[in-house]
Design an enzyme around this catalytic site. Structure first.
Site, PDB file in Angstrom:
ATOM      1  N   GLY A 191       2.629   5.525   3.231  1.00 31.45           N
ATOM      2  CA  GLY A 191       1.640   5.983   3.790  1.00 31.45           C
ATOM      3  C   GLY A 191       1.132   4.665   4.529  1.00 31.45           C
ATOM      4  CB  SER A 192      -2.214   4.022   6.102  1.00 37.65           C
ATOM      5  OG  SER A 192      -3.061   3.836   4.862  1.00 37.65           O
ATOM      6  N   PRO A 193      -0.826   1.188   6.107  1.00 40.10           N
ATOM      7  CG  PRO A 193      -0.190  -0.084   7.991  1.00 40.10           C
ATOM      8  CD  PRO A 193      -0.573   1.152   7.494  1.00 40.10           C
ATOM      9  CE  LYS A 194      -9.173   1.564   3.847  1.00 40.96           C
ATOM     10  NZ  LYS A 194     -10.347   2.422   4.531  1.00 40.96           N
ATOM     11  N   GLY A 196      -1.229   0.739   1.463  1.00 36.54           N
ATOM     12  CA  GLY A 196       0.019  -0.237   1.067  1.00 36.54           C
ATOM     13  C   GLY A 196      -0.550  -1.274   0.597  1.00 36.54           C
ATOM     14  CD  GLU A 213      10.473   2.613   4.157  1.00 35.67           C
ATOM     15  OE1 GLU A 213      10.131   2.656   5.132  1.00 35.67           O
ATOM     16  OE2 GLU A 213      11.158   1.971   3.338  1.00 35.67           O
ATOM     17  CB  CYS A 250       5.333   6.386   9.779  1.00 38.15           C
ATOM     18  SG  CYS A 250       7.003   6.951   9.073  1.00 38.15           S
TER      19      CYS A 250
END
Length: 486
Positions: A191-194, A196, A213, A250
């Site tokens: 998913g997203s860094p946020k 994550g 990831e 991604c």
């Protein structure tokens, strides 16, 4: 929505199943992998229909990026699992003779896999293949943003896989947060860094290992190419940007760097290719996915609402609110401080950044967080070496885009903000395994210099041992070398 009682009951049942040793069996693992193959084979048309409903994917795209990927991955695991499970011999120092060493791959236990909406089948079942191959019990949490595919997995998976060892739990953010409160033996998140960061913070409370990831702004460095190579390269860029979930990937291309003098040639060739691949009418685009929902659609449209950015559009820019379609759009040199150049785009908007010399692209890439993938189209071998030596990314692909994802013998994963950990093929097996070192010695031949009382002789003997100076050790041991005792 799944309630707390159901989650708790599911986790407890998985722990009992794992404790029984059932999932450690090679036969059990193979049976589950074969079941996954049957699932995608017998439900191929259903999956095509769901992916078209959810994301507007054409069946060819769905097979290429979803169904075919899972078939390939499961087949590869079945072909290799006996080798992966076999103990690996470890070399030991001669000083420990007679002894043997080996490395055993053992399953971690009960693992949580949180999938993503843009490839709702691949990004849930592919890590599941790794977790099952390694002998784990699994909770699979599909994305609520692809509800039809999530419901399919929840309703159909239990009829194929062992329901006491693999469970699908549906739900949104609240369910995900409740799942993260449990102690897992591994968490795998796409998913997203946020999000994550939230996953990692929750995992830290129990010292749970994680694989993240994530994503990032994946660049293309586009060197000047002869005309024949240019046409091939542009087709690969057009597919890598717009042909995989309309840029909602991604590892999808986020922006292109090219020399000023070559930019117009590249743009004209891109325009021709877009029209041939996708058409030029936003209401009748072909082979082009839709945006997942209204929120993501509005986010992408907001990028272009900045007048300074809108003025940079050289192709496309049209939207269809009803179908959530955004046509392939090219922007030339948008402001570098604009939102579109500082957030992951995750959509069909392609900024092209020009430089005086393509070598400057290295510094430009390094000015941003490390991407999940870096693509470079060039025939200059020295420039390739410089890219490899001076940039950092999850992967580097020369003269193509996105194909690294389907290569089982290459690790897939990020670095820095684009994530950490890796999977695919044997790397998936390793991600969900613990490599346990096993050393076994005989009672014969005791090495006395390792034990007190200490002496100068023992110091010299150990010094020789750690330097692998076996001749010196032998001389010392036989007393043929004078050593003053301390």
């Amino acid at each position: 929505m799944t309630d707390d009682h159901e989650i708790r009951r599911s986790v407890e049942e998985l722990r009992l199943t794992f404790k029984s040793g059932k999932t450690r069996s090679g036969d059990w693992r193979k049976a589950q992998l074969q079941a996954i193959l049957r699932l995608v084979h017998e439900n191929e048309d259903t999956l095509f229909r769901l992916l078209e409903l959810e994301l507007g994917k054409h069946p060819v795209e769905s097979y290429r990026d979803e169904v075919g990927v899972i078939k390939k991955s499961a087949d590869h695991a079945l072909a290799c699992i006996d080798q992966w499970m076999s103990p690996k011999k470890g070399r030991l120092p001669l000083v420990f003779f007679p002894a043997s060493g080996k490395v055993l791959s053992e399953p971690l236990g009960v693992v949580l896999i949180i999938g993503s909406w843009n490839f709702p089948i691949t990004l849930t079942l592919d890590p599941l293949i790794g977790a099952i191959s390694a002998g784990n019990a699994v909770v699979l949490k599909p994305s609520e943003l692809s509800p039809n595919c999530a419901s399919f997995l929840a309703n159909v998976l239990p009829s194929y896989l062992d329901p006491k060892a693999v469970k699908v739990i549906e739900g949104g953010r609240e369910v995900a947060n409740r799942l993260l409160e449990y102690k897992w033996d591994k968490i795998f998140f796409t998913g997203s860094p946020k999000v994550g960061r939230i996953v990692m913070a929750a995992a830290a409370k129990n010292l749970t290992p994680v694989t993240l990831e994530l994503g990032g702004k994946c660049p293309v460095i586009f060197d000047s190419l002869p005309n024949s190579d240019l046409k091939v390269a542009v087709k690969r860029v057009a597919s890598g940007k717009w042909g995989a979930c309309a840029g909602q990937a991604c590892i999808g291309i986020d922006y292109v760097i090219v020399e000023h003098k070559f930019a117009s040639t590249l743009i004209e060739q891109l325009k021709k290719t877009i029209k041939r691949f996708y058409g030029d009418d936003v209401k009748n685009l072909k082979n082009h996915s839709k945006i997942i929902n209204k929120n993501h659609f509005d986010r992408l449209r907001s990028f272009l609402e900045d007048p300074a950015v809108a003025n940079c559009i050289v192709y496309g820019g049209s939207f269809d609110d009803t179908s959530l379609i955004i046509e392939p759009t090219i922007l030339l040199d948008p402001p570098l401080d604009a939102e579109i150049m500082n957030e992951e785009i995750f959509g069909p908007l392609l900024p092209i950044i020009t430089v005086d010399n393509i070598e400057e692209s290295v510094e430009f890439v390094n000015s941003k967080p490390k991407p999940l993938a870096l693509y470079a189209f060039t025939k200059n071998e020295n420039f390739k070496k410089r890219i490899l030596a001076e940039t950092s990314s999850g992967s580097v692909t020369f003269n193509d885009a996105m194909i690294q994802f389907v290569c089982d013998d290459l690790p897939f994963g990020g670095v820095g903000q684009s994530g950490f950990g890796r999977y695919h093929g044997k790397y998936s097996f390793d991600t969900f395994s613990h490599e346990k070192a096993v050393l076994e010695r005989s009672f014969y031949f005791e090495l006395e210099p390792r034990h007190p009382p200490w002496s100068r002789f023992k110091l010299e003997f150990l010094r020789a041992a750690y330097n692998y100076n076996y001749v010196g050790m032998l001389l010392l041991f036989l007393g043929l070398k004078r050593v003053s005792k301390s």
